[in-house]
Design an enzyme around this catalytic site. Sequence first.
Site, PDB file in Angstrom:
ATOM      1  N   HIS A  81      70.747  55.819  25.314  1.00 41.67           N
ATOM      2  CA  HIS A  81      71.966  55.452  24.593  1.00 41.67           C
ATOM      3  C   HIS A  81      71.684  54.799  23.067  1.00 41.67           C
ATOM      4  CE1 HIS A  81      73.764  57.070  27.803  1.00 41.67           C
ATOM      5  NE2 HIS A  81      73.569  55.896  28.485  1.00 41.67           N
TER       6      HIS A  81
ATOM      7  N   ASP B 183      72.798  62.660  31.987  1.00 39.84           N
ATOM      8  CA  ASP B 183      73.384  61.505  32.488  1.00 39.84           C
ATOM      9  C   ASP B 183      74.227  61.524  33.633  1.00 39.84           C
ATOM     10  OD1 ASP B 183      74.083  58.768  32.600  1.00 39.84           O
ATOM     11  OD2 ASP B 183      74.547  58.521  30.452  1.00 39.84           O
TER      12      ASP B 183
END
Length: 461
Positions: free
Chosen positions: A277, A328
Amino acid sequence: MAQTIWAKSALLPHGWADSVEITVDDNGDISQILINTAYQQGERHNVLIPGIPNVHSHAHQRAMSGLGERAGQAASDGTKDSFWTWRKIMYHYLDRIQPEHLFHISSQLYLEMLKAGYTCVGEFQYLHHNRDGNAYQNSAEMSLQCLHAAEAVGLGFTALPVLYRYSGFGSVDSLEGQKRFINDADSFCRIVETLQTESDDNADTSVGIAPHSLRAVDQPLLESVIDSIGKDNLAAIHIHIAEQTKEVDDCLAWSNQRPVEWLFNHFDVDQQWCLIHATHMTDSETAKMAISGCVAGLCPTTEANLGDGFFNAEQYFNANGNWAIGSDSHISIDPVEELRWLEYGQRLVTRGRNVLTSPKTTNTGRNLINGALAGGAMACGRKIGSIEVGYRADLVVVNDTHPRLYGRGEDDLLDSWIFSGNENMVDSVYVGGRKVIENGVHANEQQIASNYRQTLDQLVD
């Protein structure tokens, strides 16, 4: 037995080549590549590209995708829905998942990845223990279920068992909902050792580690684990970082440093690291991350779903930073959508078009593919992501006869694949030279789907 795969057009490290003959040895590695060679034998295709690595997966979350979209269901204090309210829902859902459930969930997920063109997954797996927080008889049981699921469906696999000890910065005690995640250094190292032993004879697997986040580990714990295992014995080191503004604020309150700043000040971050991220960074943090050679693990569909924010991609790309993509939480399992929304996010921020290109590659789609392949190989710690001698024969056949792609060639075909719709354009997929998807179908997909449905029935009883 060695085999031959021939393509009318293939994306090689130096660019597109015509009439490409690829020889795959008995181990599943590419042993020879000839170009401008007439077809003589073996499998025959029109367009061939390297398989795409998926560097960030939480397999268990596939079973709850779409269940966090009801406003206010976890925000009892009247606050807005956020990542933190979503996390409460996720903790509640995963409480019932047992090893046999995780195997079938992972099998369905990994099958879907293959069909979309992913050929390797980095499994960031933190569901280690039983519901009471005690270890299974085999402490690596849950991670092994993911590894065995990948083996069963034919997907390349980088095991990333998660080191999780605390609930907040400053070594705050863990929460009740985190008891299935928690390990000390010794118990965690046993998990890693078991996975390494299990992976020794499989050329399509590797093993790294994943300190969950700076709030879940502290410096002595992580240093102890890395020293005990040996950095050279790890495929990669992955960590969630700077995903949420609250995380940044909490890190500042604790250390007077931002998360990325703190990590670089306390660890030698290099190409072996993948920072997942890294959404909220200053310009100096962005530059430092790019210069370090580490990989930014970007998951645009999940980051959008959770309301994370936009990664500083334009500056990072201009600084030649390494990056990769992951699915994810699996609200989407499609590299095309991840790449498309990586670019679209930057268009929304800059109000421009074709933002993520480079002087060498002006086609946006080609530049995105290049980056995802190179960074993905680094983050998985494996010789993948390129059609060249010595690399795994992880290959994707793109269906150039589909109306959306018909008449397109080379970089224009990649641009159209990414930016012209949502139908699956993947025809066939090879992993280690083994054809695991043919004409869009996996040989065992009906049974895998049936097992998955039965698993969901058990979890919602």
